[in-house]
Design a protein around this motif. Structure first.
Motif, PDB file in Angstrom:
ATOM      1  N   ALA A  95       0.833  -1.207   0.000  1.00  0.00           N
ATOM      2  CA  ALA A  95       0.000   0.000   0.000  1.00  0.00           C
ATOM      3  C   ALA A  95       0.870   1.260   0.000  1.00  0.00           C
ATOM      4  O   ALA A  95       0.530   2.262  -0.631  1.00  0.00           O
ATOM      5  CB  ALA A  95      -0.939   0.000   1.212  1.00  0.00           C
ATOM      6  N   TRP A  96       2.005   1.215   0.690  1.00  0.00           N
ATOM      7  CA  TRP A  96       2.935   2.345   0.765  1.00  0.00           C
ATOM      8  C   TRP A  96       3.408   2.709  -0.647  1.00  0.00           C
ATOM      9  O   TRP A  96       3.359   3.858  -1.056  1.00  0.00           O
ATOM     10  CB  TRP A  96       4.115   1.955   1.659  1.00  0.00           C
ATOM     11  N   VAL A  97       3.860   1.691  -1.384  1.00  0.00           N
ATOM     12  CA  VAL A  97       4.357   1.902  -2.753  1.00  0.00           C
ATOM     13  C   VAL A  97       3.220   2.359  -3.666  1.00  0.00           C
ATOM     14  O   VAL A  97       3.375   3.304  -4.449  1.00  0.00           O
ATOM     15  CB  VAL A  97       5.031   0.616  -3.297  1.00  0.00           C
ATOM     16  N   THR A  98       2.044   1.726  -3.554  1.00  0.00           N
ATOM     17  CA  THR A  98       0.877   2.085  -4.373  1.00  0.00           C
ATOM     18  C   THR A  98       0.473   3.546  -4.138  1.00  0.00           C
ATOM     19  O   THR A  98       0.062   4.234  -5.065  1.00  0.00           O
ATOM     20  CB  THR A  98      -0.301   1.147  -4.072  1.00  0.00           C
ATOM     21  N   ALA A  99       0.620   4.010  -2.888  1.00  0.00           N
ATOM     22  CA  ALA A  99       0.263   5.384  -2.539  1.00  0.00           C
ATOM     23  C   ALA A  99       1.294   6.396  -3.034  1.00  0.00           C
ATOM     24  O   ALA A  99       1.103   7.612  -2.920  1.00  0.00           O
ATOM     25  CB  ALA A  99       0.074   5.520  -1.039  1.00  0.00           C
ATOM     26  N   GLY A 100       2.411   5.897  -3.587  1.00  0.00           N
ATOM     27  CA  GLY A 100       3.444   6.790  -4.103  1.00  0.00           C
ATOM     28  C   GLY A 100       4.305   7.421  -3.017  1.00  0.00           C
ATOM     29  O   GLY A 100       4.940   8.459  -3.244  1.00  0.00           O
ATOM     30  N   LEU A 101       4.337   6.809  -1.840  1.00  0.00           N
ATOM     31  CA  LEU A 101       5.135   7.338  -0.743  1.00  0.00           C
ATOM     32  C   LEU A 101       6.608   7.012  -0.981  1.00  0.00           C
ATOM     33  O   LEU A 101       6.929   6.079  -1.706  1.00  0.00           O
ATOM     34  CB  LEU A 101       4.644   6.757   0.584  1.00  0.00           C
ATOM     35  N   PRO A 102       7.512   7.794  -0.367  1.00  0.00           N
ATOM     36  CA  PRO A 102       8.946   7.603  -0.646  1.00  0.00           C
ATOM     37  C   PRO A 102       9.473   6.235  -0.198  1.00  0.00           C
ATOM     38  O   PRO A 102       9.042   5.699   0.817  1.00  0.00           O
ATOM     39  CB  PRO A 102       9.623   8.725   0.147  1.00  0.00           C
ATOM     40  N   THR A 103      10.396   5.707  -0.985  1.00  0.00           N
ATOM     41  CA  THR A 103      11.060   4.447  -0.655  1.00  0.00           C
ATOM     42  C   THR A 103      12.562   4.648  -0.852  1.00  0.00           C
ATOM     43  O   THR A 103      12.996   5.607  -1.497  1.00  0.00           O
ATOM     44  CB  THR A 103      10.591   3.281  -1.550  1.00  0.00           C
ATOM     45  N   ARG A 104      13.311   3.701  -0.314  1.00  0.00           N
ATOM     46  CA  ARG A 104      14.761   3.743  -0.539  1.00  0.00           C
ATOM     47  C   ARG A 104      15.193   2.400  -1.090  1.00  0.00           C
ATOM     48  O   ARG A 104      14.505   1.438  -1.046  1.00  0.00           O
ATOM     49  CB  ARG A 104      15.527   4.124   0.720  1.00  0.00           C
TER      50      ARG A 104
END
Length: 104
Positions: A95-104
């Motif tokens: 869900a984090w990635v789907t929401a376009g939130l930052p990743t490293r």
């Protein structure tokens, strides 16, 4: 059932200083994770309990501790072990990635 928050609220809380613990295995964590998240694998938590958090530099009894995994299942289990102050991140890293939130 542990309390939970949507990923956008979790990201906001994390940005404002809340600790985010990722309970996926190290290879999953290395592949994609939230910036500033601390990796404490569920397998280690199941073996060592709260000591696994302490070893990673996280206070397991801290209020508002955010817990995330791939989709929400493992983090819910970790939250149950931690108690009422832990908060499950709904939908996990998917869900984090789907929401376009930052990743490293």
């Amino acid at each position: 059932m542990p309390q939970s928050v949507p990923v956008k609220e979790a990201a906001e809380r994390h940005q404002n200083g809340a600790t985010l613990v990722d309970v996926r295995e190290p290879d999953e964590f290395e592949a994609v994770s939230a910036p500033g998240a601390v990796n404490v694998p569920l397998s280690l938590i199941q073996k060592s309990g709260k000591k696994a958090f302490v070893k990673a530099g996280v206070d397991p009894d801290m209020d508002g501790l955010l817990v995330i995994c791939r989709s929400g299942g493992r983090s819910a289990m970790a939250c149950q072990m931690l108690g009422a102050h832990a908060i499950n991140v709904d939908g996990g890293m998917l869900a984090w990635v789907t929401a376009g939130l930052p990743t490293r």
